[in-house]
Write an enzyme that holds these catalytic residues in place. Structure first.
Site, PDB file in Angstrom:
ATOM      1  N   HIS A 124       1.099  -0.874   0.544  1.00 28.76           N
ATOM      2  CA  HIS A 124      -0.071  -0.179  -0.091  1.00 28.76           C
ATOM      3  C   HIS A 124       0.652   1.155  -0.155  1.00 28.76           C
ATOM      4  O   HIS A 124       0.717   2.069  -0.639  1.00 28.76           O
ATOM      5  CB  HIS A 124      -0.755  -0.018   1.153  1.00 28.76           C
ATOM      6  N   HIS A 155     -10.291   2.844  -1.449  1.00 25.60           N
ATOM      7  CA  HIS A 155     -10.044   2.577  -0.067  1.00 25.60           C
ATOM      8  C   HIS A 155     -11.313   1.550   0.430  1.00 25.60           C
ATOM      9  O   HIS A 155     -12.033   0.848   0.297  1.00 25.60           O
ATOM     10  CB  HIS A 155     -11.696   3.887   0.530  1.00 25.60           C
TER      11      HIS A 155
END
Length: 711
Positions: free
Chosen positions: A51, A97
Site C-alpha cells: 500500500h 479505500h
C-alpha cells in the site's frame, strides 16, 4: 507484535507479523547493519507494504505520460495540480479505500472521503468537489445491499458534514465484485497560484507539529496488513480486522481544513502532509524523503486519547483528521494562536534535521533511528511474473439481462443514492447531473469569472474483463467524452487501478495491460496523467475482482453559460459520430492492436470536433453512451421541448438496429454525440465535421411540447 514499549530484539519470524517476507527482513538487517527493534520493524513493515511502497507496481508507472502545458505538479505529491486559468490552480486526486470498505463499509467509505480531502488540502487547496465510484455485487445479493448501503451513507455523511459537494461518480453492480467491493473517490480543490504548498519537511531546525485529533488505537496495521493482503472471507466479514479500519470525524475534518488554510494564509506553512495510511511514521518519512532531510520526533509530546499507548501504536496508528505541519522556525507562538482561533489542536512534536534519519524518542530512549532513504526510495521494487491472457468472453449479466452495468442514470430505483449527497454546498456547483459518464460532466464555477471546471469519472470493467488493454483505453475515453460535450479543454487525468493479488501472473498481466491502455489513450488524446493509485489484493478466498480502471478527468470551460445552454425548440437534432468512410470504424475481426489504434484515432477526431463545436457556439451536445439515444435525449431535453415525429421515428429505428450492442457491444458504440444546433449554424457545423472526419446525421427538429418528453 509484542507489547507497545518492548524494545527487545525480535524473533526472525516476527517479519510475518508486520507483513514482510523473510528476504525483506534479511534485506533490512543488511541495510541498517543490525537487527531492528520491534518498533523499527513495525515502521519497516508499514513503509515497505504494498500500500505504501507500491513495490509491485512502481517500476511500471513511469509509462504513464505526466507532462503537459497545463501541468503544475505531476505524480509524487499528495495531489496533481493543473493550471485552470484565471489565476487558479486545480489540485486533483483519486484514491481507493477498498479493503477498509469491505470490512466496515460505513467507516471505510467515510474515511476514504476524509483522507482524499486531506490529500488535496496538503497542496494548500480548498477542496471544492467530490466524485465517487461505487462497485458491489449484484443487486439481489444481500451482502451487496448491505455494503452499498454503508458505502452510500459513509460518503454522504462525511462529505455533507464537512461541506464539500459530491457532484458525480458512478455505480456498478456486478458479480465480479461480490467478494470484495470497490470504493474509488476523486477530489478536486482550488488554490491561488501564489499559495501552492508542498508536502516536504524542508529547513533544518524548523519545528514539526501534529495538527488535529488526538492519537488512538484505530487503524493499526491498516496499510501493512489490511490493505496489502487478500481478505480471508468474502465481504471482509472478519471481526479481527475491524480495529485496522479508521474511524472518521467530519466535524474535526472541517476544523482541520479551515485551520490549515488559515495557517497557510498567514505564511506559517513550510510543509504540510496528510497523516493517512501509515500514520505518523509514514507521513514523517515521506515528507523528509521529499526534502532530503531527517526528522526528530518526541513521541511523549503526541496528544493521546489513551495514555497507555506506546511508541509502536503512536507511530503506526492511522487515527484520522490529522496533518503534519512544518512551520518556519521562530514563529511557534503565531502557529499556536492561529490554530487556537480556529479550534484546531496543535502540538509541536519535533524538528527537521539535516542528517537524513528518522529518529523517535519515547520516555528518554531512542526507539527508532533509521535512514529515511531505507524506508522510502530503497523499498523493494518487484517485477513479478506476468502472463497476459487471450481475449475472453464477458461473464453473464446479473439476472439474465439488463447489461453488465447497472447504471444509476435513468434508474429511478437507485435515484435515492445520489440524493443522499449535497451537491450544492459551497455555492460553486453549476451542474451536478448525477452518476455515470452517460449523465454528463459536473460543472463548477471558477470564482470571479465565467470560466468553470468540468469533472467526470468512468470505468469500463466489462470491456476490461474481455481485453484489459482496450478496456483501459476505453475508460480514458469514457471519462473525457462528457468534458467534450461541454466544450471543455481537458487539463489532466487521474487513474485508480484496482486488481486482485499481484502474486498471480494473470493478475500482473492484467495490470500491465491496464497501465499500457491508459498510457496509450492519454498519449493519443493529448491529456497527461497527473496522479493516481494502484490497489492490489482485492480478493477473498481467491475470488478476485475484475481488473478495474477508474479514470477521473478535469477540464476547463471558458464560458459556462454557453456550455449550459439547453436545446431549444426550433433546433436541429443531429447524431455525430466518426465518418465510417474516413476509416474510423474498427473492424470487428481486427486484432487488439489494430482495434486499439482505430479506437484512439476515432476518439481523437470525435472529441476534438465536438469540443470545438460547443466551445465555438455552433451547437450544444450530449454524450450518448450505453444508456441509448432515446434515454440520453430524454434526460437532456428541458421541460416543454420534445423531438418532432420524424426525429422520434429516426431514434426508434436506430435503437432497434443497434439494440443489444448498446449494452453488450463493448468499446465502439459509445463514440457518438447528440447535437442540437440552430438552423443557421448548420453550414458551419457541417464544415467542421468534414474537417474532423465526422459524420452528421440529421434526425429531425426539436419542437415545443406541452409536457416533459417522453410522457
Amino acid at each position: 507484535m509484542s507489547a507497545a514499549g518492548d524494545l527487545r530484539l525480535p524473533r526472525e519470524e516476527s517479519w510475518q507479523e508486520v507483513g514482510l517476507t523473510r528476504e525483506e527482513y534479511r534485506r533490512i538487517v543488511r541495510r541498517i547493519g543490525r537487527e531492528p527493534n520491534p518498533v523499527e520493524l513495525g515502521v519497516f513493515g508499514l513503509l515497505w507494504s504494498e500500500h505504501c511502497s507500491y513495490k509491485s507496481s512502481r517500476a511500471f508507472l513511469g509509462r504513464l505520460p505526466s507532462r503537459g502545458p497545463r501541468v503544475v505538479l505531476g505524480p509524487g505529491e499528495n495531489a496533481g495540480v493543473v493550471d485552470a486559468g484565471e489565476g487558479w490552480w486545480a489540485a486533483v486526486r483519486i484514491e481507493s479505500h477498498n479493503h477498509p470498505t469491505a470490512v466496515d463499509p460505513y467507516q471505510g467509505a467515510a474515511t476514504g472521503v476524509g483522507g482524499i480531502l486531506r490529500d488535496v488540502l496538503a497542496t494548500g487547496a480548498r477542496p471544492v468537489a467530490l466524485l465517487d465510484s461505487l462497485r458491489a455485487g449484484p443487486p439481489d445479493d444481500p451482502r451487496a445491499a448491505r455494503l452499498l448501503d454503508g458505502m452510500v451513507r459513509g460518503v454522504g455523511d462525511y462529505g455533507n458534514s464537512v461541506g464539500v459537494p459530491t457532484v458525480g461518480g458512478e455505480l456498478v453492480l456486478h458479480p465480479g465484485y461480490a467478494a470484495t467491493p470497490l470504493l474509488n473517490v476523486m477530489c478536486v480543490g482550488l488554490v491561488r497560484r501564489s499559495a501552492l504548498l508542498s508536502a516536504r519537511a524542508a529547513g533544518a531546525g524548523n519545528p514539526v507539529w501534529l495538527l488535529g485529533s488526538a492519537t488512538g488505537r484505530d487503524g493499526l496495521h491498516g496499510a501493512s496488513l489490511l490493505a496489502s493482503r487478500a481478505l480471508a472471507a468474502p465481504g471482509g466479514e472478519e471481526g479481527s480486522l475491524r480495529p485496522a479500519v479508521q474511524v472518521g470525524d467530519p466535524f474535526a475534518g472541517k476544523l482541520l481544513i479551515e485551520g490549515c488554510l488559515a495557517l497557510a494564509e498567514a505564511g506559517l506553512v513550510a510543509g504540510l502532509n496528510d497523516l493517512g495510511a501509515g500514520g505518523l511514521a509514514a507521513s514523517a518519512a515521506e515528507a523528509a524523503a521529499r526534502a532530503g532531510t531527517g526528522l526528530l520526533l518526541d513521541l511523549d509530546r503526541v496528544p493521546l486519547r489513551d495514555p497507555s499507548l506506546g511508541p509502536y501504536e503512536i507511530l503506526l496508528s492511522e487515527t484520522q483528521e490529522r496533518m503534519l505541519l512544518v512551520s518556519p522556525a521562530g514563529r511557534e507562538a503565531e502557529v499556536e494562536e492561529v490554530a487556537a482561533r480556529h479550534g484546531l489542536p496543535a502540538r509541536r512534536v519535533g524538528r527537521v534535521t539535516a542528517d537524513g534519519r528518522l529518529v523517535a524518542l519515547w520516555r528518554g530512549e531512542v526507539v527508532v533511528d533509521l535512514p529515511v532513504a531505507a524506508l522510502t526510495r530503497e523499498a523493494p521494487r518487484y517485477r513479478r511474473a506476468a502472463r497476459r491472457r487471450a481475449e475472453r468472453p464477458a461473464s453473464a449479466p446479473p439476472g439474465g439481462g439488463g447489461g453488465l452495468r447497472q447504471r444509476l442514470p435513468g434508474d429511478e430505483r437507485l435515484r435515492w443514492l445520489y440524493e443522499q449527497y449535497d451537491r450544492q454546498v459551497g455555492h460553486l456547483t453549476l451542474r451536478a447531473p448525477g452518476f455515470g459518464g452517460d449523465q454528463g460532466a459536473a460543472l463548477l464555477r471558477l470564482p470571479g469569472g465565467r470560466a468553470a471546471l468540468a469533472l467526470a469519472m468512468a470505468g469500463r470493467e466489462s470491456a476490461c474483463e474481455r481485453e484489459p488493454l482496450l478496456g483501459a483505453a476505453l475508460s480514458v475515453a469514457a471519462a473525457l467524452r462528457p468534458l467534450a460535450a461541454l466544450g471543455a479543454e481537458p487539463l489532466g487525468l487521474v487513474d485508480a487501478l484496482n486488481l486482485a493479488s499481484p502474486e498471480r501472473p494473470e493478475v500482473m498481466g492484467d495490470f500491465l495491460d491496464l497501465v499500457e491502455g491508459v498510457a496509450r489513450a492519454a498519449e493519443a488524446l493529448g491529456v497527461p496523467v497527473v496522479g493516481g493509485n494502484v490497489s492490489f489484493y482485492n480478493e477473498a478466498e481467491e475470488a478476485g475482482v475484475l481488473p478495474t480502471p477508474v479514470v477521473g478527468a478535469v477540464g476547463r470551460v471558458d464560458d459556462f453559460e454557453r456550455a449550459l445552454r439547453p436545446p431549444r425548440a426550433g433546433d436541429l437534432l443531429l447524431l455525430c459520430r466518426v465518418d465510417e468512410g474516413a476509416g474510423g470504424e474498427p473492424r470487428a475481426a481486427a486484432g487488439g492492436e489494430e482495434r486499439l489504434a482505430a479506437l484512439l484515432e476515432r476518439e481523437r477526431r470525435l472529441q476534438e470536433g465536438c469540443r470545438e463545436a460547443v466551445a465555438g457556439g455552433l451547437a450544444v451536445a450530449a454524450h450518448a453512451g450505453r444508456a441509448g439515444l432515446a434515454a440520453t435525449l430524454a434526460r437532456w431535453l428541458p421541460e416543454g421541448v420534445e423531438p418532432e415525429a420524424e426525429a422520434r421515428e429516426a431514434l426508434a429505428a436506430l435503437e432497434a438496429a443497434e439494440g443489444p450492442a448498446l449494452v453488450e457491444g463493448g468499446a465502439w458504440e459509445e463514440g457518438r454525440f447528440l447535437l442540437a444546433a440552430a438552423p443557421e449554424r448548420l453550414g458551419g457545423l457541417e464544415a467542421l465535421a468534414r474537417r474532423c472526419g465526422l459524420g452528421l446525421r440529421r434526425l429531425g427538429r426539436l419542437v415545443e411540447g406541452a409536457r416533459p418528453w417522453p410522457s
